[in-house]
Design a protein around this motif. Sequence first.
Motif, PDB file in Angstrom:
ATOM      1  N   TYR A  60      63.297  22.801   3.641  1.00 28.05           N
ATOM      2  CA  TYR A  60      64.050  23.827   4.371  1.00 28.05           C
ATOM      3  C   TYR A  60      64.091  23.457   5.856  1.00 28.05           C
ATOM      4  O   TYR A  60      63.262  22.679   6.363  1.00 28.05           O
ATOM      5  N   LEU A  61      65.046  24.031   6.546  1.00 29.63           N
ATOM      6  CA  LEU A  61      65.212  23.884   7.991  1.00 29.63           C
ATOM      7  C   LEU A  61      65.057  25.252   8.630  1.00 29.63           C
ATOM      8  O   LEU A  61      65.758  26.199   8.255  1.00 29.63           O
ATOM      9  N   GLN A  62      64.149  25.345   9.581  1.00 29.50           N
ATOM     10  CA  GLN A  62      63.843  26.628  10.211  1.00 29.50           C
ATOM     11  C   GLN A  62      63.977  26.512  11.721  1.00 29.50           C
ATOM     12  O   GLN A  62      63.525  25.537  12.332  1.00 29.50           O
ATOM     13  N   GLY A  63      64.614  27.505  12.319  1.00 29.89           N
ATOM     14  CA  GLY A  63      64.729  27.590  13.772  1.00 29.89           C
ATOM     15  C   GLY A  63      63.894  28.734  14.304  1.00 29.89           C
ATOM     16  O   GLY A  63      63.602  29.703  13.586  1.00 29.89           O
ATOM     17  N   ARG A  64      63.504  28.628  15.555  1.00 28.43           N
ATOM     18  CA  ARG A  64      62.646  29.656  16.150  1.00 28.43           C
ATOM     19  C   ARG A  64      62.876  29.711  17.650  1.00 28.43           C
ATOM     20  O   ARG A  64      63.281  28.734  18.287  1.00 28.43           O
ATOM     21  N   LEU A  93      62.997  23.549  16.339  1.00 24.34           N
ATOM     22  CA  LEU A  93      63.389  23.423  14.939  1.00 24.34           C
ATOM     23  C   LEU A  93      62.249  22.801  14.152  1.00 24.34           C
ATOM     24  O   LEU A  93      61.476  21.990  14.680  1.00 24.34           O
ATOM     25  N   THR A  94      62.171  23.168  12.875  1.00 26.29           N
ATOM     26  CA  THR A  94      61.200  22.596  11.946  1.00 26.29           C
ATOM     27  C   THR A  94      61.915  22.157  10.687  1.00 26.29           C
ATOM     28  O   THR A  94      62.638  22.943  10.064  1.00 26.29           O
ATOM     29  N   LEU A  95      61.727  20.897  10.335  1.00 25.08           N
ATOM     30  CA  LEU A  95      62.223  20.352   9.074  1.00 25.08           C
ATOM     31  C   LEU A  95      61.016  20.082   8.205  1.00 25.08           C
ATOM     32  O   LEU A  95      60.213  19.192   8.489  1.00 25.08           O
ATOM     33  N   ALA A  96      60.850  20.879   7.146  1.00 27.02           N
ATOM     34  CA  ALA A  96      59.642  20.830   6.329  1.00 27.02           C
ATOM     35  C   ALA A  96      60.019  20.661   4.864  1.00 27.02           C
ATOM     36  O   ALA A  96      61.086  21.101   4.414  1.00 27.02           O
ATOM     37  N   SER A  97      59.144  20.028   4.151  1.00 30.26           N
ATOM     38  CA  SER A  97      59.323  19.857   2.708  1.00 30.26           C
ATOM     39  C   SER A  97      58.589  20.959   1.965  1.00 30.26           C
ATOM     40  O   SER A  97      57.692  21.616   2.506  1.00 30.26           O
ATOM     41  N   ARG A 116      59.008  41.242   8.329  1.00 32.22           N
ATOM     42  CA  ARG A 116      59.992  40.436   7.623  1.00 32.22           C
ATOM     43  C   ARG A 116      61.310  41.200   7.589  1.00 32.22           C
ATOM     44  O   ARG A 116      61.478  42.171   6.843  1.00 32.22           O
ATOM     45  N   ILE A 117      62.249  40.736   8.424  1.00 32.92           N
ATOM     46  CA  ILE A 117      63.528  41.428   8.532  1.00 32.92           C
ATOM     47  C   ILE A 117      64.356  41.231   7.277  1.00 32.92           C
ATOM     48  O   ILE A 117      64.982  42.172   6.779  1.00 32.92           O
ATOM     49  N   SER A 118      64.358  40.020   6.757  1.00 34.03           N
ATOM     50  CA  SER A 118      65.083  39.713   5.523  1.00 34.03           C
ATOM     51  C   SER A 118      64.365  38.550   4.846  1.00 34.03           C
ATOM     52  O   SER A 118      63.279  38.144   5.276  1.00 34.03           O
ATOM     53  N   ASP A 119      64.982  38.018   3.792  1.00 36.64           N
ATOM     54  CA  ASP A 119      64.365  36.899   3.095  1.00 36.64           C
ATOM     55  C   ASP A 119      64.349  35.623   3.936  1.00 36.64           C
ATOM     56  O   ASP A 119      63.582  34.696   3.649  1.00 36.64           O
ATOM     57  N   THR A 120      65.154  35.557   4.980  1.00 36.22           N
ATOM     58  CA  THR A 120      65.262  34.337   5.788  1.00 36.22           C
ATOM     59  C   THR A 120      64.855  34.530   7.246  1.00 36.22           C
ATOM     60  O   THR A 120      64.826  33.560   7.994  1.00 36.22           O
ATOM     61  N   THR A 121      64.533  35.736   7.656  1.00 36.46           N
ATOM     62  CA  THR A 121      64.164  35.993   9.047  1.00 36.46           C
ATOM     63  C   THR A 121      62.910  36.843   9.114  1.00 36.46           C
ATOM     64  O   THR A 121      62.691  37.716   8.262  1.00 36.46           O
ATOM     65  N   ASN A 122      62.097  36.591  10.126  1.00 35.79           N
ATOM     66  CA  ASN A 122      60.925  37.422  10.378  1.00 35.79           C
ATOM     67  C   ASN A 122      60.569  37.363  11.860  1.00 35.79           C
ATOM     68  O   ASN A 122      60.969  36.440  12.587  1.00 35.79           O
ATOM     69  N   MET A 123      59.822  38.341  12.312  1.00 39.29           N
ATOM     70  CA  MET A 123      59.434  38.476  13.711  1.00 39.29           C
ATOM     71  C   MET A 123      57.943  38.676  13.794  1.00 39.29           C
ATOM     72  O   MET A 123      57.329  39.336  12.940  1.00 39.29           O
ATOM     73  N   LEU A 181      67.331  28.408   8.503  1.00 41.36           N
ATOM     74  CA  LEU A 181      68.728  27.996   8.612  1.00 41.36           C
ATOM     75  C   LEU A 181      69.298  27.482   7.299  1.00 41.36           C
ATOM     76  O   LEU A 181      70.517  27.520   7.106  1.00 41.36           O
ATOM     77  N   GLY A 182      68.458  27.010   6.422  1.00 43.03           N
ATOM     78  CA  GLY A 182      68.975  26.516   5.145  1.00 43.03           C
ATOM     79  C   GLY A 182      67.885  25.866   4.306  1.00 43.03           C
ATOM     80  O   GLY A 182      66.792  25.531   4.786  1.00 43.03           O
TER      81      GLY A 182
END
Length: 432
Positions: free
Chosen positions: A192-196, A222-226, A391-398, A429-430
């Motif tokens: 997945y690719l995660q932005g912060r 950005l974080t690109l993690a397996s 956890r705001i949604s399945d893809t976002t959290n604060m 992000l995806g």
Amino acid sequence: MRLNNWKNLFFCILLASSGGSWCCIKVDAAESANTDIWRSKNLANTQVTYQLCQKLEQEVINFLCKQSSESQSLDSQMPLNVAQQTPATTQTPPAATEQPGDTQKQNDPPQLESQPSVLPTSPLDSKEQLLNAPQINQSQRLQRLIQVLRSPQPPESESDRELGLRVRLRPLEQQPLPPTEQSVPKFKPIGYLQGRVGYFQTNNIFSSNDSPIEDGLIISGLTLASAYFPLGSKTYLNGSIDGNLIRYINQSQYDYNQVRFNLSIYQQFSRRMYGEVSYSNQQLFYANNSDSLDSFKAGDRFLNENSLQLSLGRRDPLTPKLTLDSFYELSVNFADPLSRDRIINSLWISLNYYLQKPLQVGIDYQASFSDFTQRDREDQFHRLFGHLNYRISDTTNMNVEAGVSLGSSTAENIDFDGWFFSINYNLQLGRF
């Protein structure tokens, strides 16, 4: 006596240069009625005086020439360093040598121990998929199941009794899915690719003892993690690449960029306990040029750190909504410059309460003990804070944190006491 001789010599010089001719003029111009004997006598006296003046003049010239030659020989024998010292006193030393301490402070990298290096800060966030979170609605599900079992069965009709048949209603949730839905395979992402983006504020940004500076950091990356690839029944492999831009609010000359690589092997010992062996490389680069010409420039790397970590973690559910997470890590760091080589022992205890499914609050305690192997320095660092995860949604959290930092160091002018506040926003992000 010597002074009179000098006066006589001076008078003779004047007399020889001009007086002699004056006397001759006077003698030639004088018209006297004396006899030729008187005239010849005066001329003889004048000649004697003139010869005496010439002799004295020659002696004076020789004496002055001798004095001049002696003075020149003395000047020629003067050491060169004496003549060169005089203009050196009038030269202004360069600004860098006037205040060597200030230049050294500008060249030294800032202290980053009290600043967040990894976002999110909790070491357990990346393992939520492997550790079972407490079932928030478990009691509600049990009550619903009991109600279904206790619900009265529909009465049997007379025709059913005659045929000896009993009909029971099948719950809809137990019905098989249509063939079209069963044939669609479930997507399993491998990464997945995660932005912060985050903000960090403290009253001692550089961990200084003499003059603490209050400032804030804006962190984006950005974080690109397996995903966790299974190597065995309870063994997993994971890797990630992080890139962050760290910008100060006021101390912008120390802005820097971070690149971090991580590779880890995760081992699940039990349902509540796990261990991990990991390797990471962290590199920090200056983002701006220094105000001083002889200091750092944009793009210069001021830290290259390789770390080997061994960690143990545990999660103990105390109640259906309350859990206790504990985490220990031993880290051996090899850095460039060598002065940053150190061994770190870290302890993290977190008490979490699930108010509802997307909202979690808790209180945390961190302790870190660092032993620098290439110089005489030891640090102890403590942090006590509260946190809120939403956890705001399945893809976002604060995530929000606030608390105090305590600690000291054997090095001069290092102090970790202060307060801090941070807020972080993460967006997936995806997946791929």
